[in-house]
Design a protein around this motif. Structure first.
Motif, mmCIF file in Angstrom:
data_model
loop_
_atom_site.group_PDB
_atom_site.id
_atom_site.type_symbol
_atom_site.label_atom_id
_atom_site.label_comp_id
_atom_site.label_asym_id
_atom_site.label_seq_id
_atom_site.Cartn_x
_atom_site.Cartn_y
_atom_site.Cartn_z
ATOM 1 N N ASP A 6 47.345 50.157 17.287
ATOM 2 C CA ASP A 6 46.962 48.985 16.506
ATOM 3 C C ASP A 6 47.441 47.750 17.252
ATOM 4 O O ASP A 6 48.606 47.668 17.633
ATOM 5 N N THR A 7 46.546 46.814 17.483
ATOM 6 C CA THR A 7 46.877 45.551 18.133
ATOM 7 C C THR A 7 46.277 44.433 17.307
ATOM 8 O O THR A 7 45.074 44.431 17.060
ATOM 9 N N HIS A 8 47.111 43.512 16.860
ATOM 10 C CA HIS A 8 46.662 42.397 16.026
ATOM 11 C C HIS A 8 45.894 42.889 14.804
ATOM 12 O O HIS A 8 44.869 42.327 14.430
ATOM 13 N N GLY A 9 46.365 43.979 14.205
ATOM 14 C CA GLY A 9 45.765 44.495 12.993
ATOM 15 C C GLY A 9 44.446 45.224 13.187
ATOM 16 O O GLY A 9 43.755 45.514 12.219
ATOM 17 N N ARG A 10 44.098 45.530 14.439
ATOM 18 C CA ARG A 10 42.842 46.245 14.717
ATOM 19 C C ARG A 10 43.159 47.537 15.445
ATOM 20 O O ARG A 10 43.994 47.569 16.343
ATOM 21 N N ARG A 11 42.501 48.615 15.057
ATOM 22 C CA ARG A 11 42.673 49.894 15.718
ATOM 23 C C ARG A 11 41.912 49.857 17.036
ATOM 24 O O ARG A 11 40.777 49.402 17.104
ATOM 25 N N PHE A 12 42.547 50.339 18.083
ATOM 26 C CA PHE A 12 41.991 50.280 19.428
ATOM 27 C C PHE A 12 42.205 51.633 20.074
ATOM 28 O O PHE A 12 43.295 52.193 20.013
ATOM 29 N N ALA A 13 41.170 52.214 20.675
ATOM 30 C CA ALA A 13 41.276 53.520 21.323
ATOM 31 C C ALA A 13 40.967 53.389 22.806
ATOM 32 O O ALA A 13 40.046 52.677 23.203
ATOM 33 N N LEU A 14 41.766 54.067 23.607
ATOM 34 C CA LEU A 14 41.576 54.081 25.058
ATOM 35 C C LEU A 14 41.470 55.524 25.528
ATOM 36 O O LEU A 14 42.262 56.372 25.106
ATOM 37 N N LEU A 15 40.536 55.790 26.402
ATOM 38 C CA LEU A 15 40.426 57.092 27.036
ATOM 39 C C LEU A 15 41.315 57.070 28.270
ATOM 40 O O LEU A 15 41.155 56.206 29.140
ATOM 41 N N VAL A 16 42.296 57.971 28.338
ATOM 42 C CA VAL A 16 43.261 57.983 29.433
ATOM 43 C C VAL A 16 43.278 59.355 30.098
ATOM 44 O O VAL A 16 42.907 60.363 29.497
ATOM 45 N N ASP A 17 43.736 59.381 31.354
ATOM 46 C CA ASP A 17 43.833 60.652 32.087
ATOM 47 C C ASP A 17 44.959 61.518 31.540
ATOM 48 O O ASP A 17 44.835 62.733 31.450
ATOM 49 N N ALA A 18 46.091 60.892 31.221
ATOM 50 C CA ALA A 18 47.251 61.643 30.738
ATOM 51 C C ALA A 18 48.178 60.703 29.979
ATOM 52 O O ALA A 18 48.174 59.499 30.203
ATOM 53 N N LEU A 19 48.969 61.280 29.092
ATOM 54 C CA LEU A 19 50.013 60.537 28.393
ATOM 55 C C LEU A 19 51.348 60.950 29.005
ATOM 56 O O LEU A 19 51.684 62.130 29.028
ATOM 57 N N LEU A 20 52.101 60.000 29.518
ATOM 58 C CA LEU A 20 53.351 60.305 30.210
ATOM 59 C C LEU A 20 54.557 60.310 29.287
ATOM 60 O O LEU A 20 55.592 60.840 29.624
ATOM 61 N N GLY A 21 54.432 59.707 28.125
ATOM 62 C CA GLY A 21 55.567 59.595 27.232
ATOM 63 C C GLY A 21 56.345 58.329 27.530
ATOM 64 O O GLY A 21 55.986 57.545 28.404
ATOM 65 N N PRO A 22 57.448 58.123 26.814
ATOM 66 C CA PRO A 22 58.230 56.901 27.028
ATOM 67 C C PRO A 22 58.739 56.813 28.470
ATOM 68 O O PRO A 22 59.167 57.805 29.046
ATOM 69 N N GLN A 23 58.664 55.635 29.027
ATOM 70 C CA GLN A 23 59.119 55.395 30.397
ATOM 71 C C GLN A 23 59.894 54.093 30.433
ATOM 72 O O GLN A 23 59.535 53.144 29.749
ATOM 73 N N GLN A 24 60.919 54.036 31.250
ATOM 74 C CA GLN A 24 61.575 52.773 31.541
ATOM 75 C C GLN A 24 60.926 52.252 32.808
ATOM 76 O O GLN A 24 60.765 52.990 33.779
ATOM 77 N N ALA A 25 60.494 51.012 32.779
ATOM 78 C CA ALA A 25 59.780 50.475 33.933
ATOM 79 C C ALA A 25 60.125 49.019 34.138
ATOM 80 O O ALA A 25 60.315 48.271 33.177
ATOM 81 N N MET A 26 60.187 48.642 35.382
ATOM 82 C CA MET A 26 60.306 47.227 35.724
ATOM 83 C C MET A 26 58.893 46.727 35.975
ATOM 84 O O MET A 26 58.222 47.209 36.882
ATOM 85 N N VAL A 27 58.444 45.818 35.154
ATOM 86 C CA VAL A 27 57.080 45.298 35.267
ATOM 87 C C VAL A 27 57.066 44.185 36.305
ATOM 88 O O VAL A 27 57.844 43.244 36.234
ATOM 89 N N GLN A 28 56.180 44.337 37.271
ATOM 90 C CA GLN A 28 55.984 43.322 38.295
ATOM 91 C C GLN A 28 54.667 42.612 38.017
ATOM 92 O O GLN A 28 53.673 43.268 37.696
ATOM 93 N N SER A 29 54.653 41.304 38.153
ATOM 94 C CA SER A 29 53.389 40.588 37.975
ATOM 95 C C SER A 29 52.470 40.937 39.140
ATOM 96 O O SER A 29 52.931 41.280 40.236
ATOM 97 N N LEU A 30 51.181 40.876 38.893
ATOM 98 C CA LEU A 30 50.203 41.189 39.937
ATOM 99 C C LEU A 30 50.077 40.003 40.882
ATOM 100 O O LEU A 30 50.129 38.854 40.452
ATOM 101 N N PRO A 31 49.891 40.275 42.174
ATOM 102 C CA PRO A 31 49.773 39.175 43.135
ATOM 103 C C PRO A 31 48.498 38.375 42.905
ATOM 104 O O PRO A 31 47.489 38.910 42.448
#
Length: 85
Positions: A6-31
């Motif tokens: 749910d994003t902004h009160g709307r249900r949203f579905a994405l087709l993905v290759d795999a679900l990895l589960g919770p991850q700790q990640a350092m997010v880098q901005s895209l160049p």
């Protein structure tokens, strides 16, 4: 697999290759440079060394609503049977 959120009160579905589960990640901005980065919050290096793109779901929905793209054919799911076309 299908990821439903749910994003902004709307249900949203994405087709993905795999679900990895919770991850700790350092997010880098895209160049900056060629190509559009709308819909992405950034990228991270996955534990196996691959690059993982991080979606900004609110931005993806805004792109879909604006008609500037369908994010690979993304569609918002109806909340109930009344909302179905």
């Amino acid at each position: 697999a299908v990821l439903v959120t749910d994003t902004h009160g709307r249900r949203f579905a994405l087709l993905v290759d795999a679900l990895l589960g919770p991850q700790q990640a350092m997010v880098q901005s895209l160049p900056s440079g060629r190509g559009s980065r709308q819909g992405f919050a950034g990228a991270t290096i996955l534990p196996d060394g691959r690059v993982g793109l991080i979606l900004n779901l609110a931005s993806v929905l805004a792109l879909r609503d604006a008609g500037t793209g369908t994010a690979g054919g993304a569609h918002t799911a109806p909340r109930n049977d009344r909302d179905r076309p």
